[in-house]
Design an enzyme around this catalytic site. Sequence first.
Site, PDB file in Angstrom:
ATOM      1  CB  SER A 151       9.626  -6.406   7.805  1.00 51.14           C
ATOM      2  OG  SER A 151       8.363  -6.345   8.313  1.00 51.14           O
ATOM      3  CG  ASP A 203       4.209  -4.004   1.998  1.00 56.73           C
ATOM      4  OD1 ASP A 203       3.265  -4.577   2.731  1.00 56.73           O
ATOM      5  OD2 ASP A 203       5.150  -3.959   2.426  1.00 56.73           O
ATOM      6  CG  HIS A 223       5.622  -7.063   3.764  1.00 58.38           C
ATOM      7  ND1 HIS A 223       6.015  -5.932   4.204  1.00 58.38           N
ATOM      8  CD2 HIS A 223       6.341  -7.885   4.586  1.00 58.38           C
ATOM      9  CE1 HIS A 223       6.615  -5.756   5.368  1.00 58.38           C
ATOM     10  NE2 HIS A 223       6.875  -7.082   5.678  1.00 58.38           N
TER      11      HIS A 223
END
Length: 285
Positions: free
Chosen positions: A171, A229, A261
């Site tokens: 991320s 995601d 995610h």
Amino acid sequence: MLMVTTTNTFIHLPTSDLSHHMQGVTIAHNPSYSLNFTLLPSGRRYRSVMAAVRKLQTCASSPAGKHTASIIFLHGSGDTGQGLRSWVQDVMVSDLSFNHIRVIYPSAPARPYTPMRGALSTVWFDRYKISRDCPEHLESIDTMCSTLGSIIQDEVSTGIPKHRMVIGGFSMGGAMALHLVCRYHPDVAGVFALSSFLNKDSVAFQAVEEQLRTGLSLPELFQCHGTSDNLVLHQWGEETSVLLREAGMTTTFHSFPGLYHQLSQPEMELLRSWILNKLPPTTSF
């Protein structure tokens, strides 16, 4: 001021870097989690605390044999190095461990985070807002690149050359890794970004073009992203890969159908194989 951190999960707070549409708290992976609540200073006291920070806290997985290569693995927003390491251990049956590679998990210091209305969070850099269509907060990005550079230098000081290092993250950690490698340390062996993206006008794209214009090489980028995601959209990751490739970087982008995610075992096993290809066992440099 109240900060929420985690021990073995990745928490996304309201208006976090992953979704400005979120309400409440979203758990990105393991539903079994625990929270730590910490009162942190604000205003002048916060700045004094930050001024006193000299080095990032880290945890590491040591190699079983002789240490001849290193990985720096950066966590996502609101997490810690220990939290990411625990998550990796939960996902991978054999852990992300090697006979010859040290895996370092740094923790970002708590800082005011604009998308959380200035609340403190363990993030690598600030953002003006959650969008690919806005300027980057270069002051905080560049400051953290300098701070992370000290970890790279520490590894060099132990005898590990940069061409025997891989840097990456999950991320926001993946975005941080891209800035660190493309702009400051293009001589590492590779960079990876999991469920990550860069703003569409990122200076990282310009840095790649400039590196190639001056005849310098860049490492390969390895990306993974889940098609389901809904926090960092699959399209954002894919477009980042396309723009870096158009700038001249060698990229590989792997889509994982139905993955949200989060990390997954197939993704991490693929990453492990790629790392071993970039950092094979060796008796000399």
